[in-house]
Design a protein around this motif. Structure first.
Motif, PDB file in Angstrom:
ATOM      1  N   GLN A  11      42.658  40.508  31.930  1.00 34.32           N
ATOM      2  CA  GLN A  11      43.915  41.247  32.106  1.00 34.32           C
ATOM      3  C   GLN A  11      43.952  41.939  33.467  1.00 34.32           C
ATOM      4  O   GLN A  11      44.988  41.951  34.145  1.00 34.32           O
ATOM      5  N   ALA A  12      42.818  42.490  33.870  1.00 35.12           N
ATOM      6  CA  ALA A  12      42.747  43.137  35.186  1.00 35.12           C
ATOM      7  C   ALA A  12      43.017  42.122  36.292  1.00 35.12           C
ATOM      8  O   ALA A  12      43.739  42.412  37.261  1.00 35.12           O
ATOM      9  N   LEU A  13      42.454  40.928  36.146  1.00 31.06           N
ATOM     10  CA  LEU A  13      42.661  39.877  37.147  1.00 31.06           C
ATOM     11  C   LEU A  13      44.122  39.438  37.185  1.00 31.06           C
ATOM     12  O   LEU A  13      44.721  39.295  38.257  1.00 31.06           O
ATOM     13  N   TRP A  14      44.706  39.232  36.009  1.00 32.18           N
ATOM     14  CA  TRP A  14      46.116  38.821  35.937  1.00 32.18           C
ATOM     15  C   TRP A  14      47.020  39.889  36.557  1.00 32.18           C
ATOM     16  O   TRP A  14      47.906  39.584  37.357  1.00 32.18           O
ATOM     17  N   ASP A  15      46.789  41.145  36.197  1.00 34.36           N
ATOM     18  CA  ASP A  15      47.629  42.228  36.719  1.00 34.36           C
ATOM     19  C   ASP A  15      47.482  42.358  38.234  1.00 34.36           C
ATOM     20  O   ASP A  15      48.459  42.639  38.938  1.00 34.36           O
ATOM     21  N   PHE A  16      46.266  42.158  38.725  1.00 34.38           N
ATOM     22  CA  PHE A  16      46.012  42.208  40.167  1.00 34.38           C
ATOM     23  C   PHE A  16      46.869  41.170  40.892  1.00 34.38           C
ATOM     24  O   PHE A  16      47.529  41.472  41.894  1.00 34.38           O
ATOM     25  N   TYR A  17      46.899  39.948  40.364  1.00 35.55           N
ATOM     26  CA  TYR A  17      47.678  38.891  41.015  1.00 35.55           C
ATOM     27  C   TYR A  17      49.174  39.053  40.786  1.00 35.55           C
ATOM     28  O   TYR A  17      49.984  38.839  41.698  1.00 35.55           O
ATOM     29  N   PRO A  42      29.145  47.324  36.800  1.00 35.67           N
ATOM     30  CA  PRO A  42      28.482  47.943  35.643  1.00 35.67           C
ATOM     31  C   PRO A  42      29.434  48.783  34.789  1.00 35.67           C
ATOM     32  O   PRO A  42      29.182  48.985  33.600  1.00 35.67           O
ATOM     33  N   ASN A  43      30.527  49.272  35.391  1.00 34.13           N
ATOM     34  CA  ASN A  43      31.531  50.033  34.632  1.00 34.13           C
ATOM     35  C   ASN A  43      32.554  49.138  33.948  1.00 34.13           C
ATOM     36  O   ASN A  43      33.566  49.618  33.433  1.00 34.13           O
ATOM     37  N   GLU A  44      32.294  47.832  33.992  1.00 30.16           N
ATOM     38  CA  GLU A  44      33.172  46.837  33.358  1.00 30.16           C
ATOM     39  C   GLU A  44      34.555  46.803  34.003  1.00 30.16           C
ATOM     40  O   GLU A  44      35.580  46.655  33.337  1.00 30.16           O
ATOM     41  N   ASP A  45      34.564  46.949  35.325  1.00 33.93           N
ATOM     42  CA  ASP A  45      35.781  46.782  36.106  1.00 33.93           C
ATOM     43  C   ASP A  45      35.687  45.489  36.908  1.00 33.93           C
ATOM     44  O   ASP A  45      34.595  44.929  37.088  1.00 33.93           O
ATOM     45  N   LEU A  46      36.834  45.044  37.408  1.00 30.33           N
ATOM     46  CA  LEU A  46      36.888  43.864  38.266  1.00 30.33           C
ATOM     47  C   LEU A  46      36.805  44.311  39.720  1.00 30.33           C
ATOM     48  O   LEU A  46      37.666  45.046  40.201  1.00 30.33           O
TER      49      LEU A  46
END
Length: 377
Positions: free
Chosen positions: A207-213, A236-240
């Motif tokens: 979802q983070a990747l999709w929202d980024f694009y 490590p914080n589970e972010d992209l």
């Protein structure tokens, strides 16, 4: 060995290999794994060349600039390699460009052109349009000062996106062939998937990747146009983490509006509106006969209906193989049609389509289910 030859060329030819490795349906199966290696590694620069690059750019050796500097590269990519350094207690990533990359772009592309021509099966005119667009983007990628400016701008523009993080860039420690940024801890996609992440975490990263694009396309009208897994980290914080802004594709309004109008059911279900959009995008030509207009209308409508499925369906499961099988089958079908052995479509398609398909493939590897209705045209 084609991969070995291309990786030794570095630069332009290896970038083509990266792009081809993402579009796996057009490559003979025996080449796919070797080309995929190009997304992470290339033969390294020697220590003396690294010192020479620093001396030429800053008048100092890396040891004179940083508290520590590891001459052994941590990662190598198509036009540069990354070294780890420290300064004032900060862990830094130093990207160093291979010498002569900018000068060799035209000659590298000439060398890879017969290979691309054989694999892609397109007309020479169409291939030349493709090569010219790639050449323009590659020349931009060799401009590290431009990349630093873009990286800072995109990081600021995207700073409010959930679960997307960027390293800090240091213009004062960067130059024409060197970029200095914070070292971003994390795992590349393949390493991340080996940890057997939960479906919830896969969806979160996807979802983070999709929202980024989606944010870039609809809010910035410019996209990070090199979506191969080597350019992203899961922290490590589970972010992209996004670690490379070398390749940016800007979308002018005369492309953006007709292109994204095609994901609207109001347009795609209206034949005349669809044909009008195809004309604006040069997919249907002014001098086409009625029969040609009808042929290309049907062919491109089928293509758009397939390609735009994630945009049309508000929730999309990228783990399902049927979607990709249909895309590959359609690509295989039109590759054999003589009607497509000519240049159709404006040049912007090359990187925008590549960007979206690269995004789809990463989401497929994540097996993520995504809410695609986050930013709209």
């Amino acid at each position: 060995d084609i991969y070995k030859s291309l990786s030794e060329l570095k630069g332009s030819a290896l970038k083509i290999a990266q792009m081809l490795s993402m579009d796996k349906n057009i490559l003979p199966k025996s080449y796919v794994d070797k080309f995929t290696q190009s997304q992470y590694n290339a033969p390294p620069l020697s220590g003396p060349l690294i010192v020479k690059t620093f001396t030429k750019n800053f008048g100092k050796t890396p040891e004179q600039i940083f508290d520590t500097f590891n001459l052994k590269s941590s990662n190598a990519a198509s036009i540069g390699q990354v070294h780890q350094a420290t300064l004032n207690g900060k862990k830094l990533a130093i990207k160093i460009q291979y010498p002569g990359v900018g000068d060799s772009i035209s000659s590298d592309l000439k060398l890879v052109k017969p290979f691309a021509f054989r694999l892609l099966g397109m007309s020479e005119r169409e291939l030349n349009i493709y090569i010219k667009e790639v050449e323009e983007r590659l020349l931009e990628e060799t401009d590290y000062e431009l990349e630093v400016r873009r990286s800072i701008q995109f990081s600021e523009d995207c700073q409010n996106l959930d679960h997307v993080v960027f390293p800090k860039y240091y213009p004062e420690l960067s130059g024409k062939r060197i970029i200095t940024m914070d070292w971003l801890e994390g795992l590349h996609l393949k390493e991340f998937l080996k940890t057997a992440p939960s479906q919830e975490l896969r969806n979160k990263i996807g979802q983070a990747l999709w929202d980024f694009y989606n944010f870039q396309q609809h809010e910035l009208r410019a996209v990070h146009a090199d979506p191969h897994p080597g350019n992203f980290m899961i922290t490590p914080n589970e972010d992209l983490g996004v670690i490379d802004f070398g390749c940016i594709k800007e979308m002018p309004n005369d492309f953006y509006y007709p292109f994204f109008s095609l994901i609207s059911t109001d347009v795609i279900n209206d034949k005349q509106k669809t044909i009008d959009a195809f004309r604006k995008l040069d997919m249907i030509h002014e001098d086409d006969t009625e029969e040609q207009v009808e042929f290309y209308y049907k062919a491109y409508k089928e293509m758009i209906s397939l390609f735009a499925k994630p945009y049309i369906n508000k929730i999309f499961d990228f783990s399902k193989p049927e979607f990709f099988e249909q895309l590959y089958a359609y690509g295989e079908k039109i590759s054999k049609m003589p009607e497509f052995k000519q240049a159709r479509g404006v040049k912007h398609f090359i990187y925008v389509n590549r960007t979206n398909f690269g995004l789809y493939q990463i989401l497929n590897e994540l097996k993520a289910t995504i809410n695609t209705d986050t930013y709209e045209p």
